[in-house]
Design an enzyme around this catalytic site. Structure first.
Site, PDB file in Angstrom:
ATOM      1  N   SER A   1      32.781  75.332  77.512  1.00  0.00           N
ATOM      2  CA  SER A   1      34.143  75.496  77.015  1.00  0.00           C
ATOM      3  C   SER A   1      34.316  76.939  76.601  1.00  0.00           C
ATOM      4  O   SER A   1      33.343  77.611  76.222  1.00  0.00           O
ATOM      5  CB  SER A   1      34.400  74.583  75.804  1.00  0.00           C
ATOM      6  OG  SER A   1      35.614  74.937  75.161  1.00  0.00           O
TER       7      SER A   1
ATOM      8  N   TYR B   1      31.855  70.713  67.755  1.00  0.00           N
ATOM      9  CA  TYR B   1      32.240  70.970  69.136  1.00  0.00           C
ATOM     10  C   TYR B   1      31.777  72.354  69.583  1.00  0.00           C
ATOM     11  O   TYR B   1      31.186  72.510  70.662  1.00  0.00           O
ATOM     12  CB  TYR B   1      33.755  70.844  69.283  1.00  0.00           C
ATOM     13  CG  TYR B   1      34.240  70.912  70.712  1.00  0.00           C
ATOM     14  CD1 TYR B   1      34.113  69.812  71.553  1.00  0.00           C
ATOM     15  CD2 TYR B   1      34.822  72.065  71.215  1.00  0.00           C
ATOM     16  CE1 TYR B   1      34.555  69.858  72.871  1.00  0.00           C
ATOM     17  CE2 TYR B   1      35.263  72.122  72.532  1.00  0.00           C
ATOM     18  CZ  TYR B   1      35.131  71.024  73.351  1.00  0.00           C
ATOM     19  OH  TYR B   1      35.564  71.079  74.652  1.00  0.00           O
TER      20      TYR B   1
END
Length: 243
Positions: free
Chosen positions: A136, A149
């Site tokens: 990401s 995350y």
């Protein structure tokens, strides 16, 4: 070339886009997901093999991969896509929730990669192998409350280049794709300013990521190894000042 492809978290969103892309190329595709309803729907609509699995279970994840290998004889491509996100103030998030995100997003990358390495070690196949991990853009930038995350995606970034060295003797390349804003939520209403925020002029779609995964999985692209490629419409290269 009818490649044998295994995708984690392939029932919807980016994962489903990846499953669809490989199926359209005529590959034998299997995927796992915890969402049984969406998984069965994706299986019906794409022809891919669905395994109802919680990837936090090492035993279940390895078992479904072994079943796919038993059915198809080997494994050529692994795409580690599965991921969850829980954004919560650090003063409120529990350690258990942090662990859940790490165990869902990061740990399975190691499990599937080790499985593929051991498979190649046992069968002596060193002709072609690809692992593509979904990272990401948050591996290098963050918002408040995204510790689990961000840590998991940073771990995938580092694990990718570590695996590329460890799996080199088996002729398996390991790369990652770092998506930016990808429109995967049907209930999310995009505004014109959301598109305009991107130098490319639009918010991303799952197909944008699937095309990069296909590129990295190509047998011809064996000289790309240990890399993380950002696909975000140019946002991470954009200088942003407060108005």
């Amino acid at each position: 070339m009818n490649r044998r492809v295994f995708v984690t978290g392939g029932a919807h969103g980016i994962g489903r886009g990846i499953v669809e892309a490989f199926c359209q190329h005529g590959d034998f595709v299997a995927f796992c997901d915890i969402d049984e309803c969406r998984g069965l729907e994706t299986q019906k609509e794409t022809g891919a093999r669905f395994f109802h699995v919680d990837v936090t279970s090492q035993k279940d994840l390895e078992a479904c991969m072994q079943q796919f290998v038993d059915e198809r004889g080997d494994l050529d491509v692994v795409v580690n896509n599965v991921g969850v996100s829980t954004f919560c103030p650090i003063t409120e998030v529990s350690v258990e929730e942090f662990d859940r995100v790490i165990n869902t997003n990061l740990r399975p990358v190691f499990i599937t990669s080790r499985f593929m390495a051991r498979l190649r070690q046992s069968n002596g196949n060193t002709s072609y192998g690809r692992i593509v991990n979904l990272c990401s853009s948050r591996y290098q930038q963050s918002e408040a409350g995204t510790e689990g995350y961000s840590a998991s995606k940073g771990g995938i970034y580092s694990l990718t280049h570590a695996l590329s060295i460890s799996l080199a003797p088996f002729r398996i390349t390991v790369n990652a794709v770092a998506p930016g804003w990808i429109h995967v939520n049907e209930q999310e209403v995009l505004r014109q300013e959301d598109h305009d925020f991107h130098p490319s002029g639009r918010v991303g779609e799952p197909a944008d990521i699937a095309r990069m995964v296909l590129f990295l999985a190509s047998p011809e692209n064996d000289f790309i190894n240990g890399q993380t490629i950002t696909v975000d419409g140019g946002v991470t290269r954009k200088m942003i000042y407060p108005e």
